[in-house]
Design a protein around this motif. Structure first.
Motif, PDB file in Angstrom:
ATOM      1  N   GLY A  69       0.921   3.776  -3.387  1.00 28.90           N
ATOM      2  CA  GLY A  69       0.633   5.200  -3.237  1.00 28.90           C
ATOM      3  C   GLY A  69       1.758   6.056  -3.793  1.00 28.90           C
ATOM      4  O   GLY A  69       1.519   7.061  -4.478  1.00 28.90           O
TER       5      GLY A  69
ATOM      6  N   THR B 119      -6.298   2.694  -3.639  1.00 24.92           N
ATOM      7  CA  THR B 119      -5.227   3.575  -3.166  1.00 24.92           C
ATOM      8  C   THR B 119      -4.533   4.248  -4.340  1.00 24.92           C
ATOM      9  O   THR B 119      -4.268   5.462  -4.314  1.00 24.92           O
ATOM     10  CB  THR B 119      -4.202   2.783  -2.336  1.00 24.92           C
ATOM     11  OG1 THR B 119      -4.838   2.256  -1.167  1.00 24.92           O
ATOM     12  CG2 THR B 119      -3.029   3.669  -1.922  1.00 24.92           C
TER      13      THR B 119
ATOM     14  N   LYS C 140       0.834  -1.203   0.000  1.00 23.72           N
ATOM     15  CA  LYS C 140       0.000   0.000   0.000  1.00 23.72           C
ATOM     16  C   LYS C 140       0.871   1.257   0.000  1.00 23.72           C
ATOM     17  O   LYS C 140       0.571   2.238  -0.698  1.00 23.72           O
ATOM     18  CB  LYS C 140      -0.930  -0.001   1.213  1.00 23.72           C
ATOM     19  CG  LYS C 140      -1.946   1.138   1.189  1.00 23.72           C
ATOM     20  CD  LYS C 140      -2.899   1.068   2.377  1.00 23.72           C
ATOM     21  CE  LYS C 140      -3.910   2.215   2.316  1.00 23.72           C
ATOM     22  NZ  LYS C 140      -4.809   2.210   3.496  1.00 23.72           N
TER      23      LYS C 140
ATOM     24  N   ASP D  85      -7.182   6.717  -6.223  1.00 22.12           N
ATOM     25  CA  ASP D  85      -7.536   7.854  -5.369  1.00 22.12           C
ATOM     26  C   ASP D  85      -6.353   8.804  -5.203  1.00 22.12           C
ATOM     27  O   ASP D  85      -6.516  10.036  -5.236  1.00 22.12           O
ATOM     28  CB  ASP D  85      -8.010   7.366  -3.994  1.00 22.12           C
ATOM     29  CG  ASP D  85      -9.360   6.670  -4.047  1.00 22.12           C
ATOM     30  OD1 ASP D  85     -10.052   6.794  -5.080  1.00 22.12           O
ATOM     31  OD2 ASP D  85      -9.714   5.994  -3.057  1.00 22.12           O
ATOM     32  N   THR D  86      -5.163   8.235  -5.029  1.00 24.46           N
ATOM     33  CA  THR D  86      -3.973   9.071  -4.875  1.00 24.46           C
ATOM     34  C   THR D  86      -3.653   9.803  -6.171  1.00 24.46           C
ATOM     35  O   THR D  86      -3.304  10.993  -6.154  1.00 24.46           O
ATOM     36  CB  THR D  86      -2.764   8.220  -4.441  1.00 24.46           C
ATOM     37  OG1 THR D  86      -3.084   7.509  -3.241  1.00 24.46           O
ATOM     38  CG2 THR D  86      -1.541   9.092  -4.205  1.00 24.46           C
TER      39      THR D  86
END
Length: 273
Positions: free
Chosen positions: A69, A198, A65, A201-202
């Motif tokens: 990101g 992740t 994760k 969205d990032t």
């Protein structure tokens, strides 16, 4: 070097040293010599081998994760720094993508025909995306991470990089959220959806507002890049031509990825009919 200008400390500093020319061989191109500074950290592959925890462990989830990101922020840098290209360059890309996809349309099994045709029909839309500097071998051996935290610290081996539409190399991120088994094909980690969310969205947070139509086109670019990468036996820039995969070991390996990402209902990309 363009990579250094765009990605700062995440790309190595490269220096041209000189060239070697063998005058005894007619028509032979000179060998150009470059030096690059060392990027700190270890490759993602070495990180995985060193820690050796079960794929679905909480530690692996946290590390992946973190990295995915960071990868979203890395890709966002290219979106925010589009490259100017003249119409003739864009037209050459259009001709190349279309001709190679047409070749795959006849060479790949019929189960891939619909998605390949969709990519052919979408070439103009894909070429309307920001033109960015694309790393062409975005794998675990070229992604450098911190030995402890798995934060991204650099990307190496830019030899085959070229300017093209954003998203064409995004399929490489699947290795962070799933695994290829030589017998059973691709499988997703238990936390696949969290990792994918992740990333997207990032990315959207970093680049600002992205229209839904643009996101759909980016996902088509990802599929197009997947076909152009895994649909051929070799993608080296100096090859005289690209040969579609066949029934040999490399062809079988690539077909597992194509089936996993485009066909298998349990692992294929979201939004495919």
């Amino acid at each position: 070097m363009l990579a250094k200008q765009l990605y700062g400390t995440l790309a190595p500093e490269v220096f041209f040293v000189g060239q070697l020319v063998d005058d005894g061989i007619a028509g032979k191109e000179p060998l150009y010599i470059y030096l690059a500074n060392r990027i700190r950290g270890v490759t993602q592959l070495d990180f995985n081998l060193t820690h050796g925890l079960p794929d679905n462990s909480q530690d692996n989830f946290a590390w992946r994760k973190t990295l995915i990101g960071d990868m979203a922020r890395f890709f966002a840098l290219s979106w925010k720094s589009p490259q100017l290209v003249d119409p003739s360059y864009r037209n050459r890309l259009r001709q190349t993508y279309t001709s190679e996809l047409q070749l795959l349309l006849t060479a790949l099994p019929v189960r891939f025909h619909a998605i390949t045709q969709s990519c052919i029909d979408s070439v103009d839309a894909i070429l309307s995306l920001p033109m960015v500097f694309l790393h062409q071998d975005f794998g675990v051996c070229n992604i450098m991470v911190d030995e402890t935290t798995c934060h991204l610290v650099g990307v190496i081996d830019w030899a085959e990089a070229e300017i093209g539409p954003f998203g064409l190399n995004l399929s490489a991120l699947e290795s962070l959220s799933g695994k290829l088994h030589l017998r059973n094909g691709w499988s997703r980690y238990e936390y696949y959806n969290i990792l994918q969310d992740t990333f997207w969205d990032t990315l959207k947070k970093e680049v600002g507002d992205i229209a839904e139509d643009d996101l759909r086109t980016v996902r088509l670019a990802r599929i197009t890049g997947l076909l152009l990468t895994y649909g051929f036996t070799s993608r080296f820039a100096n090859d005289p031509g690209h040969v579609p995969i066949g029934g040999d070991e490399q062809g079988r390996y690539n077909m597992l990825s194509l089936d996993g990402f485009l066909i298998n209902p349990e692992t294929r990309f979201e939004g495919l009919n």
